[in-house]
Scaffold this motif. Structure first.
Motif, mmCIF file in Angstrom:
data_model
loop_
_atom_site.group_PDB
_atom_site.id
_atom_site.type_symbol
_atom_site.label_atom_id
_atom_site.label_comp_id
_atom_site.label_asym_id
_atom_site.label_seq_id
_atom_site.Cartn_x
_atom_site.Cartn_y
_atom_site.Cartn_z
ATOM 1 N N THR A 5 3.287 -13.049 -3.984
ATOM 2 C CA THR A 5 1.964 -13.458 -3.531
ATOM 3 C C THR A 5 1.740 -13.164 -2.053
ATOM 4 O O THR A 5 0.701 -12.657 -1.666
ATOM 5 N N TYR A 6 2.714 -13.450 -1.218
ATOM 6 C CA TYR A 6 2.530 -13.300 0.226
ATOM 7 C C TYR A 6 2.693 -11.870 0.718
ATOM 8 O O TYR A 6 2.202 -11.533 1.792
ATOM 9 N N THR A 7 3.381 -11.014 -0.037
ATOM 10 C CA THR A 7 3.628 -9.663 0.461
ATOM 11 C C THR A 7 2.849 -8.583 -0.268
ATOM 12 O O THR A 7 2.618 -7.518 0.283
ATOM 13 N N ILE A 8 2.452 -8.818 -1.502
ATOM 14 C CA ILE A 8 1.798 -7.775 -2.286
ATOM 15 C C ILE A 8 0.321 -8.076 -2.536
ATOM 16 O O ILE A 8 -0.519 -7.187 -2.457
ATOM 17 N N LEU A 9 -0.002 -9.310 -2.862
ATOM 18 C CA LEU A 9 -1.381 -9.671 -3.181
ATOM 19 C C LEU A 9 -2.162 -10.020 -1.934
ATOM 20 O O LEU A 9 -1.589 -10.490 -0.971
ATOM 21 N N PRO A 10 -3.434 -9.829 -1.893
ATOM 22 C CA PRO A 10 -4.262 -9.175 -2.887
ATOM 23 C C PRO A 10 -4.033 -7.665 -2.850
ATOM 24 O O PRO A 10 -3.679 -7.110 -1.817
ATOM 25 N N LEU A 11 -4.227 -7.033 -3.993
ATOM 26 C CA LEU A 11 -4.087 -5.586 -4.055
ATOM 27 C C LEU A 11 -5.126 -4.949 -3.135
ATOM 28 O O LEU A 11 -6.266 -5.394 -3.083
ATOM 29 N N PRO A 12 -4.725 -3.925 -2.389
ATOM 30 C CA PRO A 12 -5.664 -3.341 -1.427
ATOM 31 C C PRO A 12 -6.783 -2.567 -2.104
ATOM 32 O O PRO A 12 -6.599 -1.995 -3.179
ATOM 33 N N ASP A 13 -7.932 -2.565 -1.466
ATOM 34 C CA ASP A 13 -9.050 -1.751 -1.924
ATOM 35 C C ASP A 13 -8.699 -0.295 -1.617
ATOM 36 O O ASP A 13 -8.411 0.046 -0.470
ATOM 37 N N PRO A 14 -8.669 0.575 -2.615
ATOM 38 C CA PRO A 14 -8.256 1.967 -2.379
ATOM 39 C C PRO A 14 -9.052 2.677 -1.290
ATOM 40 O O PRO A 14 -8.508 3.457 -0.534
ATOM 41 N N SER A 15 -10.357 2.404 -1.198
ATOM 42 C CA SER A 15 -11.162 3.082 -0.184
ATOM 43 C C SER A 15 -10.749 2.661 1.231
ATOM 44 O O SER A 15 -10.722 3.468 2.149
ATOM 45 N N VAL A 16 -10.381 1.411 1.390
ATOM 46 C CA VAL A 16 -9.946 0.925 2.705
ATOM 47 C C VAL A 16 -8.527 1.382 2.993
ATOM 48 O O VAL A 16 -8.218 1.830 4.100
ATOM 49 N N ALA A 17 -7.647 1.301 1.991
ATOM 50 C CA ALA A 17 -6.251 1.679 2.191
ATOM 51 C C ALA A 17 -6.115 3.158 2.519
ATOM 52 O O ALA A 17 -5.256 3.547 3.305
ATOM 53 N N CYS A 18 -6.962 3.995 1.923
ATOM 54 C CA CYS A 18 -6.878 5.432 2.179
ATOM 55 C C CYS A 18 -7.455 5.794 3.545
ATOM 56 O O CYS A 18 -7.014 6.740 4.174
ATOM 57 N N GLN A 19 -8.453 5.059 4.012
ATOM 58 C CA GLN A 19 -9.075 5.344 5.303
ATOM 59 C C GLN A 19 -8.260 4.789 6.466
ATOM 60 O O GLN A 19 -8.279 5.344 7.553
ATOM 61 N N HIS A 20 -7.558 3.681 6.251
ATOM 62 C CA HIS A 20 -6.815 3.013 7.313
ATOM 63 C C HIS A 20 -5.377 2.771 6.868
ATOM 64 O O HIS A 20 -4.981 1.637 6.618
ATOM 65 N N PRO A 21 -4.581 3.832 6.767
ATOM 66 C CA PRO A 21 -3.198 3.625 6.310
ATOM 67 C C PRO A 21 -2.385 2.855 7.346
ATOM 68 O O PRO A 21 -2.639 2.951 8.545
ATOM 69 N N THR A 22 -1.459 2.085 6.862
ATOM 70 C CA THR A 22 -0.570 1.341 7.747
ATOM 71 C C THR A 22 0.826 1.931 7.628
ATOM 72 O O THR A 22 1.125 2.675 6.700
ATOM 73 N N SER A 23 1.651 1.590 8.558
ATOM 74 C CA SER A 23 3.020 2.093 8.497
ATOM 75 C C SER A 23 3.956 0.921 8.227
ATOM 76 O O SER A 23 3.749 -0.180 8.735
ATOM 77 N N PRO A 24 4.968 1.151 7.423
ATOM 78 C CA PRO A 24 5.907 0.069 7.112
ATOM 79 C C PRO A 24 6.866 -0.162 8.271
ATOM 80 O O PRO A 24 7.008 0.686 9.154
ATOM 81 N N GLN A 25 7.507 -1.286 8.262
ATOM 82 C CA GLN A 25 8.515 -1.603 9.265
ATOM 83 C C GLN A 25 9.867 -1.280 8.635
ATOM 84 O O GLN A 25 10.379 -2.049 7.850
ATOM 85 N N LEU A 26 10.416 -0.115 8.955
ATOM 86 C CA LEU A 26 11.667 0.327 8.355
ATOM 87 C C LEU A 26 12.830 0.329 9.345
ATOM 88 O O LEU A 26 13.875 0.896 9.065
#
Length: 99
Positions: A5-26
């Motif tokens: 719930t805290y890390t995955i949800l809510p599922l991202p809106d594809p239009s927003v996720a594609c326009q504003h990609p984020t980078s993971p902390q690796l």
């Protein structure tokens, strides 16, 4: 369920996720650099510390279940926690596996 719930949800809106990609902390122990940067900027670093504490707290129930219910050792518990953490980061990186 809390991890999901805290890390995955809510599922991202594809239009927003594609326009504003984020980078993971690796990068392991990145919080140390973040803490130093916050202190250099004149802040207390409370946000960095609280994020670290809350991330660790999310994995405590998983560790307790693995250690006590499944009777696994410390090494197995830590490796499972690292694996689940990596899976969460990969899920966030891929935009929830392309959903």
């Amino acid at each position: 369920m809390a991890l999901w719930t805290y890390t995955i949800l809510p599922l991202p809106d594809p239009s927003v996720a594609c326009q504003h990609p984020t980078s993971p902390q690796l990068h392991p122990f990145q919080f140390l650099s973040d803490l130093e940067a916050a202190r250099r900027a004149g802040g207390s670093g409370l946000r960095v510390v609280s994020q670290l504490v809350l991330n660790v707290a999310l994995f405590v129930p998983l560790g307790m279940v693995v250690r006590h219910l499944f009777k696994r050792g410390f090494v197995v518990t830590v490796l499972l926690g690292l694996g689940v953490s990596g899976l969460i980061e990969l899920t966030q990186l891929t935009g929830n596996w392309g959903l």
